[in-house]
Design an enzyme around this catalytic site. Structure first.
Site, PDB file in Angstrom:
ATOM      1  N   TYR A   1      21.823   0.717 -42.339  1.00 39.06           N
ATOM      2  CA  TYR A   1      21.161  -0.568 -42.594  1.00 39.06           C
ATOM      3  C   TYR A   1      21.487  -1.552 -41.467  1.00 39.06           C
ATOM      4  O   TYR A   1      20.595  -2.217 -40.931  1.00 39.06           O
ATOM      5  CB  TYR A   1      21.632  -1.116 -43.941  1.00 39.06           C
ATOM      6  CG  TYR A   1      20.903  -2.370 -44.395  1.00 39.06           C
ATOM      7  CD1 TYR A   1      19.646  -2.297 -44.977  1.00 39.06           C
ATOM      8  CD2 TYR A   1      21.482  -3.631 -44.223  1.00 39.06           C
ATOM      9  CE1 TYR A   1      18.982  -3.446 -45.387  1.00 39.06           C
ATOM     10  CE2 TYR A   1      20.828  -4.779 -44.632  1.00 39.06           C
ATOM     11  CZ  TYR A   1      19.576  -4.689 -45.224  1.00 39.06           C
ATOM     12  OH  TYR A   1      18.914  -5.830 -45.621  1.00 39.06           O
TER      13      TYR A   1
ATOM     14  N   SER B   1      18.359  -9.669 -41.111  1.00 39.67           N
ATOM     15  CA  SER B   1      19.449  -9.730 -42.091  1.00 39.67           C
ATOM     16  C   SER B   1      20.666 -10.370 -41.432  1.00 39.67           C
ATOM     17  O   SER B   1      20.736 -10.469 -40.202  1.00 39.67           O
ATOM     18  CB  SER B   1      19.797  -8.297 -42.522  1.00 39.67           C
ATOM     19  OG  SER B   1      21.022  -8.252 -43.224  1.00 39.67           O
TER      20      SER B   1
HETATM   21  P1  NAD Z   1      13.780  -5.179 -52.873  1.00 45.58           P
HETATM   22  O1  NAD Z   1      14.424  -3.841 -52.966  1.00 45.58           O
HETATM   23  O2  NAD Z   1      13.618  -6.009 -54.084  1.00 45.58           O
HETATM   24  O3  NAD Z   1      12.346  -5.062 -52.167  1.00 45.58           O
HETATM   25  C1  NAD Z   1      12.021  -4.065 -51.231  1.00 45.58           C
HETATM   26  C2  NAD Z   1      10.553  -3.743 -51.374  1.00 45.58           C
HETATM   27  O4  NAD Z   1      10.210  -2.708 -50.436  1.00 45.58           O
HETATM   28  C3  NAD Z   1      10.208  -3.213 -52.768  1.00 45.58           C
HETATM   29  O5  NAD Z   1       9.024  -3.835 -53.213  1.00 45.58           O
HETATM   30  C4  NAD Z   1      10.021  -1.725 -52.536  1.00 45.58           C
HETATM   31  O6  NAD Z   1       9.151  -1.111 -53.472  1.00 45.58           O
HETATM   32  C5  NAD Z   1       9.451  -1.709 -51.133  1.00 45.58           C
HETATM   33  N1  NAD Z   1       9.596  -0.402 -50.487  1.00 45.58           N
HETATM   34  C6  NAD Z   1      10.702   0.392 -50.513  1.00 45.58           C
HETATM   35  N2  NAD Z   1      10.444   1.538 -49.855  1.00 45.58           N
HETATM   36  C7  NAD Z   1       9.147   1.469 -49.417  1.00 45.58           C
HETATM   37  C8  NAD Z   1       8.309   2.349 -48.673  1.00 45.58           C
HETATM   38  N3  NAD Z   1       8.742   3.550 -48.251  1.00 45.58           N
HETATM   39  N4  NAD Z   1       7.047   1.962 -48.416  1.00 45.58           N
HETATM   40  C9  NAD Z   1       6.587   0.749 -48.852  1.00 45.58           C
HETATM   41  N5  NAD Z   1       7.345  -0.131 -49.542  1.00 45.58           N
HETATM   42  C10 NAD Z   1       8.617   0.228 -49.823  1.00 45.58           C
HETATM   43  O7  NAD Z   1      14.667  -5.954 -51.813  1.00 45.58           O
HETATM   44  P2  NAD Z   1      14.493  -7.363 -51.091  1.00 45.58           P
HETATM   45  O8  NAD Z   1      15.814  -7.970 -51.072  1.00 45.58           O
HETATM   46  O9  NAD Z   1      13.329  -8.118 -51.599  1.00 45.58           O
HETATM   47  O10 NAD Z   1      14.201  -6.830 -49.605  1.00 45.58           O
HETATM   48  C11 NAD Z   1      13.165  -7.269 -48.794  1.00 45.58           C
HETATM   49  C12 NAD Z   1      13.636  -7.261 -47.356  1.00 45.58           C
HETATM   50  O11 NAD Z   1      14.645  -8.249 -47.192  1.00 45.58           O
HETATM   51  C13 NAD Z   1      14.251  -5.947 -46.892  1.00 45.58           C
HETATM   52  O12 NAD Z   1      13.858  -5.667 -45.558  1.00 45.58           O
HETATM   53  C14 NAD Z   1      15.728  -6.237 -46.965  1.00 45.58           C
HETATM   54  O13 NAD Z   1      16.464  -5.423 -46.094  1.00 45.58           O
HETATM   55  C15 NAD Z   1      15.744  -7.676 -46.535  1.00 45.58           C
HETATM   56  N6  NAD Z   1      16.947  -8.443 -46.852  1.00 45.58           N
HETATM   57  C16 NAD Z   1      17.354  -8.620 -48.138  1.00 45.58           C
HETATM   58  C17 NAD Z   1      18.493  -9.365 -48.396  1.00 45.58           C
HETATM   59  C18 NAD Z   1      19.014  -9.615 -49.787  1.00 45.58           C
HETATM   60  O14 NAD Z   1      20.114 -10.161 -49.933  1.00 45.58           O
HETATM   61  N7  NAD Z   1      18.305  -9.272 -50.823  1.00 45.58           N
HETATM   62  C19 NAD Z   1      19.217  -9.927 -47.337  1.00 45.58           C
HETATM   63  C20 NAD Z   1      18.776  -9.728 -46.040  1.00 45.58           C
HETATM   64  C21 NAD Z   1      17.635  -8.990 -45.817  1.00 45.58           C
END
Ligand code: NAD
Length: 250
Positions: free
Chosen positions: A155, A142
């Site tokens: 986080y 991130s």
């Molecule tokens: P999101 O919330 O849409 O997706 C997260 C996924 O993880 C979901 O499918 C959820 O069901 C799953 N999940 C949650 N808890 C779980 C568990 N205990 N066991 C198994 N699966 C589980 O968010 P996203 O943005 O797609 O996030 C994906 C990754 O990207 C994460 O690691 C997030 O920290 C990272 N990220 C996101 C952003 C952003 O701006 N969206 C930026 C940097 C990093």
């Protein structure tokens, strides 16, 4: 473009039901890979899209914050596909509360999924990859692997750990033919940022700072995921690749 071809490769993607995990799963499938889709909820929609691309998938519903889910996932994958070529550690959660009021539960829940599982799932998968002296592990970091964030202390701590786990594992496992790298997405339109995007002032100040002039989408991670999963990145180890529309350059 053979160096990007993933035909006959088997990839596990965690958090595959939606968001960035769904986008990267579809990217790998478009490049030829078969997928193991793991999420705490059903990855039905992702599986249907993969089928439409002519690739195979296995769907596993598991709470990856629990250690017992890890061995079970690896066992199911090996029973179905016989090997693991690619792992994307993508599942992650975020909790927003000012640091002064932050609870132990919000600390432990985030650290368990976002960093502890990243390490131990990588370890379990690497045991198979090492036998074949080949494998690609991609951790989702991130911008908060680099900076501290606001009201998301566990986080930031967990994503700092993701960057360091990536480097630590690369140092030990590159000699066995494994590539361990990370992708650090910028501000992306997914459920993870839904609450943030409800705040018009923060949304505007973030948008104003992005040189590309827009937030990212799950499709924006496809290229980086294919690159780090393919032989195109065979001599890249321990790298954290920003996919952020230029945010960190500002
Ligand atoms: P999101 O919330 O849409 O997706 C997260 C996924 O993880 C979901 O499918 C959820 O069901 C799953 N999940 C949650 N808890 C779980 C568990 N205990 N066991 C198994 N699966 C589980 O968010 P996203 O943005 O797609 O996030 C994906 C990754 O990207 C994460 O690691 C997030 O920290 C990272 N990220 C996101 C952003 C952003 O701006 N969206 C930026 C940097 C990093």
């Amino acid at each position: 473009m053979e160096i990007f071809d993933l035909t006959s490769k088997v990839a596990i993607v965690t958090g595959s039901s939606t968001g960035l995990g769904q986008g990267m799963s579809l990217g790998l499938a478009e490049a030829g890979a078969d997928l193991v889709l793991v999420d705490i909820v059903d990855s039905k929609e992702t599986a249907e899209k993969i089928k439409a691309l002519g690739r195979k998938s296995l769907t596993v519903i598991a709470d990856l914050s629990r250690m017992d889910a890890i061995n079970d996932l690896v066992k199911k994958t090996l029973e179905t596909f016989g090997k693991i070529d690619i792992l994307i550690n993508n599942a992650g959660i975020i909790r927003r509360t000012p640091a002064i009021d932050f609870t132990e539960k919000d600390w432990d829940d985030v650290m368990a999924l976002n960093s502890k599982t990243v390490f131990f799932l990588s370890q379990a998968v690497a045991r198979d990859m090492m036998k074949r002296k080949s494998g690609k592990i991609i951790n989702i970091a991130s911008l908060l692997s680099f900076s501290g964030g606001i009201t998301v202390p566990s986080y930031s701590a967990s994503k700092g750990a993701v960057a360091q786990i990536t480097k630590a594992l690369a140092n030990e496992w590159a000699q066995y033919g494994l590539n361990i790298n990370a992708i650090a997405p910028g501000y992306m339109i997914t459920n993870n940022t839904a609450n943030l995007r409800k705040d018009p002032e923060r949304t505007k100040s973030i948008s104003d700072r992005i040189p590309a002039g827009r937030w990212g989408t799950p499709d924006d991670l496809k290229g980086a995921a294919i690159f780090l999963a393919s032989s195109a990145s065979d001599y890249i180890n321990g790298h954290v690749l920003l996919v952020d529309g230029g945010w960190m350059a500002r």
